[in-house]
Design a protein around this motif. Structure first.
Motif, mmCIF file in Angstrom:
data_model
loop_
_atom_site.group_PDB
_atom_site.id
_atom_site.type_symbol
_atom_site.label_atom_id
_atom_site.label_comp_id
_atom_site.label_asym_id
_atom_site.label_seq_id
_atom_site.Cartn_x
_atom_site.Cartn_y
_atom_site.Cartn_z
ATOM 1 N N ASP A 64 13.459 7.738 -3.833
ATOM 2 C CA ASP A 64 13.784 6.217 -4.521
ATOM 3 C C ASP A 64 12.901 5.034 -2.936
ATOM 4 O O ASP A 64 12.058 5.172 -2.948
ATOM 5 C CB ASP A 64 15.018 6.003 -4.828
ATOM 6 N N GLU A 65 13.466 6.430 -1.355
ATOM 7 C CA GLU A 65 12.884 5.670 -0.969
ATOM 8 C C GLU A 65 11.037 6.095 -0.702
ATOM 9 O O GLU A 65 9.914 5.277 -0.420
ATOM 10 C CB GLU A 65 12.747 6.446 0.390
ATOM 11 N N ILE B 148 5.688 3.778 -1.712
ATOM 12 C CA ILE B 148 4.179 3.933 -2.599
ATOM 13 C C ILE B 148 4.317 2.515 -3.582
ATOM 14 O O ILE B 148 3.074 2.343 -3.334
ATOM 15 C CB ILE B 148 4.786 4.961 -3.748
ATOM 16 N N ARG B 149 5.533 1.546 -3.962
ATOM 17 C CA ARG B 149 5.567 0.207 -4.775
ATOM 18 C C ARG B 149 4.169 -0.168 -3.504
ATOM 19 O O ARG B 149 4.164 -0.925 -3.551
ATOM 20 C CB ARG B 149 6.560 -0.082 -4.943
ATOM 21 N N ASP B 150 5.007 -0.116 -2.606
ATOM 22 C CA ASP B 150 4.935 -1.367 -1.602
ATOM 23 C C ASP B 150 2.981 -1.108 -0.819
ATOM 24 O O ASP B 150 2.758 -2.164 -0.516
ATOM 25 C CB ASP B 150 5.827 -0.795 0.096
ATOM 26 N N TRP C 176 -3.456 9.183 -3.522
ATOM 27 C CA TRP C 176 -3.249 8.674 -4.330
ATOM 28 C C TRP C 176 -4.904 9.192 -5.738
ATOM 29 O O TRP C 176 -5.728 9.698 -5.683
ATOM 30 C CB TRP C 176 -3.814 7.411 -4.491
ATOM 31 N N LEU C 177 -3.419 10.100 -6.467
ATOM 32 C CA LEU C 177 -4.705 11.118 -7.284
ATOM 33 C C LEU C 177 -5.603 10.172 -8.457
ATOM 34 O O LEU C 177 -5.975 10.428 -9.339
ATOM 35 C CB LEU C 177 -4.084 12.409 -7.783
ATOM 36 N N SER C 178 -4.436 9.299 -8.834
ATOM 37 C CA SER C 178 -5.124 8.551 -10.128
ATOM 38 C C SER C 178 -5.410 7.077 -9.701
ATOM 39 O O SER C 178 -6.247 6.765 -10.620
ATOM 40 C CB SER C 178 -3.435 8.067 -11.325
ATOM 41 N N GLY C 179 -5.906 7.187 -8.160
ATOM 42 C CA GLY C 179 -6.373 5.614 -8.170
ATOM 43 C C GLY C 179 -8.198 5.994 -8.161
ATOM 44 O O GLY C 179 -8.416 6.888 -8.656
ATOM 45 N N PRO C 180 -8.991 4.494 -8.464
ATOM 46 C CA PRO C 180 -10.629 4.985 -7.837
ATOM 47 C C PRO C 180 -11.282 5.282 -7.131
ATOM 48 O O PRO C 180 -12.141 5.169 -6.793
ATOM 49 C CB PRO C 180 -10.342 3.110 -8.562
ATOM 50 N N GLY D 126 -9.574 10.947 -3.191
ATOM 51 C CA GLY D 126 -9.174 10.745 -1.042
ATOM 52 C C GLY D 126 -8.487 9.974 -0.918
ATOM 53 O O GLY D 126 -8.213 10.411 0.196
ATOM 54 N N TYR D 127 -8.086 9.249 -1.269
ATOM 55 C CA TYR D 127 -7.366 7.746 -0.549
ATOM 56 C C TYR D 127 -5.645 7.636 -0.642
ATOM 57 O O TYR D 127 -5.831 8.218 -1.615
ATOM 58 C CB TYR D 127 -8.291 6.455 -0.705
ATOM 59 N N GLY D 128 -5.264 7.433 0.193
ATOM 60 C CA GLY D 128 -4.191 7.059 0.387
ATOM 61 C C GLY D 128 -3.660 6.700 1.332
ATOM 62 O O GLY D 128 -4.535 6.204 2.560
ATOM 63 N N PHE D 129 -2.022 7.010 2.030
ATOM 64 C CA PHE D 129 -1.943 6.057 3.198
ATOM 65 C C PHE D 129 -1.117 7.236 3.696
ATOM 66 O O PHE D 129 -0.321 8.423 3.112
ATOM 67 C CB PHE D 129 -1.338 4.548 2.613
#
Length: 101
Positions: A78-79, A84-86, A57-61, A64-67
């Motif tokens: 789309d998948e 990402i939306r989930d 998640w580059l634009s996250g607060p 280095g965070y993500g999933f």
């Protein structure tokens, strides 16, 4: 544990290293990555080498965070967007991390 994770002050060791977590590459993309913007948020997608995808998640607060999700062989854009939306639906806006249930 001591034999594996020595505390001898090895200057080559990364002080931020955490056993079991995949290292993050400062948000830089490479030949095996793809950038995707979803609802104003930017993610870099990379194969995790095990048939899944790591979403940074580059634009996250939280740098280095993500999933990660797996398996993800042959997912469409789309998948990936749905994954990402989930994830974003679970995030507490005040912390930038998934909310506790």
């Amino acid at each position: 544990m001591k034999e594996i994770y020595s505390d001898d002050g090895d200057p080559a060791a990364d002080p931020g290293a955490v056993p079991g977590l995949r290292p993050v590459t400062d948000g830089a993309t490479d030949a095996t990555s793809r950038t995707l913007e979803v609802d104003g948020e930017t993610f870099v997608l990379r194969s995790n080498g095990l048939g899944g995808t790591d979403y940074a998640w580059l634009s996250g607060p939280n740098p280095g965070y993500g999933f990660g999700v797996g398996p993800t062989a042959d997912l469409s854009a789309d998948e990936h967007t749905k994954n990402i939306r989930d994830f974003l639906d679970t995030v507490d806006p005040s912390t930038g991390y998934p909310a506790d249930d």
